[in-house]
Write an enzyme that holds these catalytic residues in place. Structure first.
Site, PDB file in Angstrom:
ATOM      1  N   LYS A   1       0.840  -1.208   0.000  1.00 55.61           N
ATOM      2  CA  LYS A   1       0.000   0.000   0.000  1.00 55.61           C
ATOM      3  C   LYS A   1       0.870   1.251   0.000  1.00 55.61           C
ATOM      4  O   LYS A   1       0.660   2.177  -0.780  1.00 55.61           O
ATOM      5  CB  LYS A   1      -0.901   0.008   1.242  1.00 55.61           C
ATOM      6  CG  LYS A   1      -1.567   1.346   1.508  1.00 55.61           C
ATOM      7  CD  LYS A   1      -2.382   1.353   2.768  1.00 55.61           C
ATOM      8  CE  LYS A   1      -1.711   2.014   3.935  1.00 55.61           C
ATOM      9  NZ  LYS A   1      -1.611   3.478   3.863  1.00 55.61           N
ATOM     10  N   ASN A   2       1.856   1.292   0.877  1.00 55.10           N
ATOM     11  CA  ASN A   2       2.639   2.523   1.004  1.00 55.10           C
ATOM     12  C   ASN A   2       3.581   2.750  -0.174  1.00 55.10           C
ATOM     13  O   ASN A   2       4.094   3.850  -0.344  1.00 55.10           O
ATOM     14  CB  ASN A   2       3.424   2.524   2.319  1.00 55.10           C
ATOM     15  CG  ASN A   2       2.511   2.775   3.504  1.00 55.10           C
ATOM     16  OD1 ASN A   2       1.334   3.085   3.336  1.00 55.10           O
ATOM     17  ND2 ASN A   2       3.041   2.626   4.703  1.00 55.10           N
TER      18      ASN A   2
ATOM     19  N   ARG B   1      -4.492  10.693   3.751  1.00 53.42           N
ATOM     20  CA  ARG B   1      -3.325  11.547   3.926  1.00 53.42           C
ATOM     21  C   ARG B   1      -2.424  11.554   2.676  1.00 53.42           C
ATOM     22  O   ARG B   1      -1.917  12.597   2.265  1.00 53.42           O
ATOM     23  CB  ARG B   1      -2.568  10.991   5.139  1.00 53.42           C
ATOM     24  CG  ARG B   1      -1.155  11.385   5.243  1.00 53.42           C
ATOM     25  CD  ARG B   1      -0.945  12.412   6.307  1.00 53.42           C
ATOM     26  NE  ARG B   1       0.412  12.910   6.226  1.00 53.42           N
ATOM     27  CZ  ARG B   1       0.772  14.089   6.623  1.00 53.42           C
ATOM     28  NH1 ARG B   1      -0.106  14.904   7.151  1.00 53.42           N
ATOM     29  NH2 ARG B   1       2.007  14.492   6.526  1.00 53.42           N
TER      30      ARG B   1
ATOM     31  N   CYS C   1      -5.293   8.546   8.898  1.00 49.22           N
ATOM     32  CA  CYS C   1      -5.319   8.052  10.276  1.00 49.22           C
ATOM     33  C   CYS C   1      -4.968   9.171  11.251  1.00 49.22           C
ATOM     34  O   CYS C   1      -4.056   9.952  11.006  1.00 49.22           O
ATOM     35  CB  CYS C   1      -4.322   6.907  10.434  1.00 49.22           C
ATOM     36  SG  CYS C   1      -4.864   5.375   9.692  1.00 49.22           S
TER      37      CYS C   1
ATOM     38  N   ARG D   1       0.861  15.113  12.248  1.00 48.66           N
ATOM     39  CA  ARG D   1       1.248  14.896  10.858  1.00 48.66           C
ATOM     40  C   ARG D   1       1.406  16.198  10.053  1.00 48.66           C
ATOM     41  O   ARG D   1       0.681  16.449   9.087  1.00 48.66           O
ATOM     42  CB  ARG D   1       0.275  13.914  10.184  1.00 48.66           C
ATOM     43  CG  ARG D   1       0.128  12.657  11.000  1.00 48.66           C
ATOM     44  CD  ARG D   1      -0.593  11.568  10.282  1.00 48.66           C
ATOM     45  NE  ARG D   1       0.283  10.805   9.417  1.00 48.66           N
ATOM     46  CZ  ARG D   1      -0.090   9.698   8.781  1.00 48.66           C
ATOM     47  NH1 ARG D   1      -1.306   9.258   8.885  1.00 48.66           N
ATOM     48  NH2 ARG D   1       0.764   9.042   8.028  1.00 48.66           N
ATOM     49  N   PRO D   2       2.376  17.010  10.471  1.00 44.82           N
ATOM     50  CA  PRO D   2       2.613  18.258   9.745  1.00 44.82           C
ATOM     51  C   PRO D   2       3.232  18.013   8.371  1.00 44.82           C
ATOM     52  O   PRO D   2       3.665  16.902   8.067  1.00 44.82           O
ATOM     53  CB  PRO D   2       3.604  19.015  10.649  1.00 44.82           C
ATOM     54  CG  PRO D   2       4.266  17.957  11.467  1.00 44.82           C
ATOM     55  CD  PRO D   2       3.319  16.800  11.571  1.00 44.82           C
ATOM     56  N   ILE D   3       3.305  19.073   7.552  1.00 41.32           N
ATOM     57  CA  ILE D   3       3.856  18.923   6.194  1.00 41.32           C
ATOM     58  C   ILE D   3       4.990  19.907   5.929  1.00 41.32           C
ATOM     59  O   ILE D   3       5.361  20.132   4.790  1.00 41.32           O
ATOM     60  CB  ILE D   3       2.757  19.107   5.114  1.00 41.32           C
ATOM     61  CG1 ILE D   3       2.018  20.424   5.352  1.00 41.32           C
ATOM     62  CG2 ILE D   3       1.819  17.924   5.054  1.00 41.32           C
ATOM     63  CD1 ILE D   3       1.249  20.896   4.142  1.00 41.32           C
TER      64      ILE D   3
ATOM     65  N   LEU E   1       8.105  19.835   6.236  1.00 42.30           N
ATOM     66  CA  LEU E   1       9.307  19.329   5.557  1.00 42.30           C
ATOM     67  C   LEU E   1       9.073  19.204   4.056  1.00 42.30           C
ATOM     68  O   LEU E   1       9.975  19.459   3.258  1.00 42.30           O
ATOM     69  CB  LEU E   1       9.742  17.984   6.143  1.00 42.30           C
ATOM     70  CG  LEU E   1      10.185  18.024   7.611  1.00 42.30           C
ATOM     71  CD1 LEU E   1      10.455  16.614   8.124  1.00 42.30           C
ATOM     72  CD2 LEU E   1      11.435  18.890   7.770  1.00 42.30           C
TER      73      LEU E   1
ATOM     74  N   ASP F   1       4.373   1.119  12.015  1.00 44.14           N
ATOM     75  CA  ASP F   1       3.146   0.488  11.528  1.00 44.14           C
ATOM     76  C   ASP F   1       2.951  -0.923  12.089  1.00 44.14           C
ATOM     77  O   ASP F   1       1.852  -1.477  11.979  1.00 44.14           O
ATOM     78  CB  ASP F   1       3.140   0.435   9.993  1.00 44.14           C
ATOM     79  CG  ASP F   1       2.836   1.796   9.383  1.00 44.14           C
ATOM     80  OD1 ASP F   1       2.591   2.748  10.136  1.00 44.14           O
ATOM     81  OD2 ASP F   1       2.865   1.901   8.144  1.00 44.14           O
TER      82      ASP F   1
ATOM     83  N   ARG G   1      -8.973  -0.032   4.165  1.00 46.10           N
ATOM     84  CA  ARG G   1      -8.159   0.956   3.438  1.00 46.10           C
ATOM     85  C   ARG G   1      -6.814   0.350   3.066  1.00 46.10           C
ATOM     86  O   ARG G   1      -6.214   0.759   2.074  1.00 46.10           O
ATOM     87  CB  ARG G   1      -7.873   2.163   4.343  1.00 46.10           C
ATOM     88  CG  ARG G   1      -8.959   3.181   4.427  1.00 46.10           C
ATOM     89  CD  ARG G   1      -8.481   4.362   5.261  1.00 46.10           C
ATOM     90  NE  ARG G   1      -7.103   4.677   4.903  1.00 46.10           N
ATOM     91  CZ  ARG G   1      -6.199   5.190   5.743  1.00 46.10           C
ATOM     92  NH1 ARG G   1      -6.516   5.471   6.975  1.00 46.10           N
ATOM     93  NH2 ARG G   1      -4.974   5.448   5.333  1.00 46.10           N
TER      94      ARG G   1
HETATM   95  C1  UD1 Z   1       4.402   7.062   5.951  1.00 45.24           C
HETATM   96  C2  UD1 Z   1       3.477   5.865   5.836  1.00 45.24           C
HETATM   97  C3  UD1 Z   1       2.942   5.478   7.200  1.00 45.24           C
HETATM   98  C4  UD1 Z   1       4.088   5.238   8.161  1.00 45.24           C
HETATM   99  C5  UD1 Z   1       5.035   6.439   8.172  1.00 45.24           C
HETATM  100  C6  UD1 Z   1       6.284   6.200   9.020  1.00 45.24           C
HETATM  101  C7  UD1 Z   1       2.519   6.127   3.623  1.00 45.24           C
HETATM  102  C8  UD1 Z   1       1.310   6.392   2.798  1.00 45.24           C
HETATM  103  N1  UD1 Z   1       2.367   6.209   4.952  1.00 45.24           N
HETATM  104  O1  UD1 Z   1       3.624   8.149   6.439  1.00 45.24           O
HETATM  105  O2  UD1 Z   1       2.176   4.279   7.067  1.00 45.24           O
HETATM  106  O3  UD1 Z   1       3.566   5.061   9.474  1.00 45.24           O
HETATM  107  O4  UD1 Z   1       5.476   6.736   6.837  1.00 45.24           O
HETATM  108  O5  UD1 Z   1       6.952   5.069   8.590  1.00 45.24           O
HETATM  109  O6  UD1 Z   1       3.584   5.814   3.108  1.00 45.24           O
HETATM  110  N2  UD1 Z   1       6.833  14.928  10.024  1.00 45.24           N
HETATM  111  C9  UD1 Z   1       7.074  16.238  10.298  1.00 45.24           C
HETATM  112  N3  UD1 Z   1       6.999  17.153   9.282  1.00 45.24           N
HETATM  113  C10 UD1 Z   1       6.713  16.775   8.010  1.00 45.24           C
HETATM  114  C11 UD1 Z   1       6.484  15.425   7.722  1.00 45.24           C
HETATM  115  C12 UD1 Z   1       6.543  14.509   8.758  1.00 45.24           C
HETATM  116  O7  UD1 Z   1       7.328  16.619  11.455  1.00 45.24           O
HETATM  117  O8  UD1 Z   1       6.675  17.655   7.125  1.00 45.24           O
HETATM  118  C13 UD1 Z   1       6.856  13.939  11.126  1.00 45.24           C
HETATM  119  C14 UD1 Z   1       5.487  13.311  11.345  1.00 45.24           C
HETATM  120  O9  UD1 Z   1       4.668  14.131  12.127  1.00 45.24           O
HETATM  121  C15 UD1 Z   1       5.851  12.030  12.036  1.00 45.24           C
HETATM  122  C16 UD1 Z   1       7.195  11.690  11.402  1.00 45.24           C
HETATM  123  O10 UD1 Z   1       7.677  12.870  10.787  1.00 45.24           O
HETATM  124  O11 UD1 Z   1       6.020  12.269  13.418  1.00 45.24           O
HETATM  125  C17 UD1 Z   1       7.121  10.581  10.378  1.00 45.24           C
HETATM  126  O12 UD1 Z   1       6.255  10.954   9.349  1.00 45.24           O
HETATM  127  P1  UD1 Z   1       6.481  10.534   7.828  1.00 45.24           P
HETATM  128  O13 UD1 Z   1       7.709   9.694   7.735  1.00 45.24           O
HETATM  129  O14 UD1 Z   1       6.392  11.745   6.979  1.00 45.24           O
HETATM  130  O15 UD1 Z   1       5.223   9.614   7.581  1.00 45.24           O
HETATM  131  P2  UD1 Z   1       4.204   9.640   6.377  1.00 45.24           P
HETATM  132  O16 UD1 Z   1       4.946   9.816   5.093  1.00 45.24           O
HETATM  133  O17 UD1 Z   1       3.078  10.529   6.693  1.00 45.24           O
END
Ligand code: UD1
Length: 421
Positions: free
Chosen positions: A22-23, A93, A117, A122-124, A126, A308, A400
């Site tokens: 999925k990911n 997401r 979820c 889950r900020p963006i 970065l 996960d 999902r």
């Molecule tokens: C992806 C996976 C999810 C998995 C996660 C960590 C998909 C669709 N989802 O989620 O199943 O649990 O990787 O292995 O691939 N963060 C920031 N700022 C940002 C982005 C992230 O602070 O701009 C933080 C998040 O809040 C979190 C951490 O980084 O605490 C990890 O997030 P991230 O690796 O980005 O996970 P996802 O890509 O959302």
């Protein structure tokens, strides 16, 4: 609303075939928006999340055809809209990942903020830091309901990620494929899904090197070509069935998993006394050889223990001898399954990002909910060893992200049915 009814089952036995990841498939489907040419994707899992992304990229201009259950072609001759509307992105997401390809291909992306979820803030930032580094202008409205990113031409640049975010690494990698010049990403995520995306992009004609290490270098290209790509097996699904063998003290042959992708889960199960053998046919996981004991877990970016798999593993730890400590380092709100497990008779105490799991518990079936995708999987595993019937609701989370979940468990001898209320 549909539910699962799960009954205490005999130790699971038999074989299970792992589906495409999925990911991995979600960013790859988003990346198909970069190219005018046809991309054929094999081993696409039949999942709600895939359907959601299919609807979104179709709205944006992709022609998506399902050739058979697990094969799709995607061709985006032209981008018809550079805006991803709220009703299409709020279900998942990973929808946000269309922003980078839209930006790279057209110079503009407006994306409403994603759902998914509720396992943390889950900020963006970065992702946005990466786009700014490539020369894009980023605007957000005051309440943060959307983000609009524009650029006349993306220019390759050094991007340092403060944390190896999976999504940010994928997103910047995709956008940089069409930028002028090189983009080295430092502190990149090293997950197998990143490597799969890089392989897909390279088959399309991109120039990505170093995926799977902490520095990825992307050299921009002018355009792409048609390609054909098979999605890697889902390591979290594989991990879930490995833990299923352990919690039920069963004996499961896991076919089509990549052993190196599940090393951390295998190592921790082995510490508990589970026997794991590599055979010609797959990975044999035996929870029926030794008495099983506690261990401690810290979730970490890959190759560390995956966040996960934390909740399914915690369900297992409630059944072993001794107490265990689980530290969740990735998401701040990923213990929502704890109260549900405790309602079934587990004894788990949370202190900040740590949970203490007292083992050897006798679980009783009751009404519980899937609070998120992996928490739902944890509740199914707990239900298989709990006395009586476990009634699990909000299973849409599970659907999902796991292909044919109930069917696969039933084939292993589990007593689980899906009912529509
Ligand atoms: C992806 C996976 C999810 C998995 C996660 C960590 C998909 C669709 N989802 O989620 O199943 O649990 O990787 O292995 O691939 N963060 C920031 N700022 C940002 C982005 C992230 O602070 O701009 C933080 C998040 O809040 C979190 C951490 O980084 O605490 C990890 O997030 P991230 O690796 O980005 O996970 P996802 O890509 O959302």
């Amino acid at each position: 609303m549909a539910k699962y009814l799960i009954q205490k089952s005999a130790p699971l036995k038999g074989e299970v075939e792992i589906s495409g990841s999925k990911n991995a498939v979600l960013p790859i489907m988003a990346a198909a928006l970069l190219s005018e040419e046809e991309c054929t994707l094999r081993d696409v899992p039949a999942l709600r999340d895939v359907e959601v992304l299919k609807d979104l990229i179709s709205y944006l201009g992709a022609e998506v055809n399902r050739i058979d259950t697990n094969t799709y072609t995607i061709q985006t001759r032209e981008i018809k809209s550079t805006e991803a509307p709220f009703d299409l992105v709020n279900k998942m997401r990973a929808s946000f990942l269309v922003a980078g390809p839209l930006l790279a291909r057209t110079g503009r992306a407006k994306v409403y903020m994603p759902g998914g979820c509720t396992i943390g803030a889950r900020p963006i930032e970065l992702h946005l830091k990466g786009f700014r580094a490539l020369g894009a202008e980023v605007r957000q409205d005051e309440v943060g309901s959307y983000v609009e990113i524009t650029s006349d031409r993306l220019v390759g640049a050094n991007v340092y990620l403060d944390f190896p975010s999976v999504g940010a690494t994928e997103h910047i990698m995709m956008a940089a494929t069409l930028a002028d010049g090189p983009t080295p990403i430092q502190t990149a995520a090293e997950e197998p899904e990143i490597v799969d995306l890089a392989n897909f992009l390279n088959k399309m004609g991109a120039r990505v090197k170093g995926a799977g290490t902490e520095t990825i270098k992307i050299d921009g290209v002018e355009k792409f070509k048609a390609c054909n790509h098979g999605i890697i097996p889902d390591r979290i699904e594989a991990g879930t069935f490995m833990i299923a063998a352990a919690i039920t003290r069963g004996n499961i042959l896991i076919k089509n998993a990549v052993n190196s992708h599940v090393k951390a889960i295998a190592a921790k199960l082995t510490e508990c006394g589970v026997v794991i053998e590599d055979t010609d046919e797959g990975m044999l996981v035996r929870g029926d050889v030794n008495p099983l004991v506690s261990t401690n877990i810290k979730t970490m970016p890959y190759p560390g223990f995956p966040t996960d798999a934390q909740s399914p593993f915690m369900a297992f730890l409630t059944t072993v001898e001794g107490s265990s400590v689980v530290i969740e380092n990735i998401f701040e709100n990923r213990f929502m399954h704890v109260s549900e497990l405790n309602r079934m008779g587990a004894n788990i105490k949370i202190d900040g990002r740590s949970a203490i799991i007292y083992g050897n518990r006798h679980l009783e079936g009751t009404k519980v909910i899937s609070t998120d995708l992996r928490a739902g999987a944890a509740m199914v595993l707990a239900g298989l060893v709990a006395d009586g019937t476990t009634e699990l609701s909000e299973i849409y989370h599970i659907e999902r992200g796991y292909e044919n979940f109930v069917e696969k468990f039933r084939k292993l001898g589990a007593t689980i049915i899906r009912i529509d209320d």
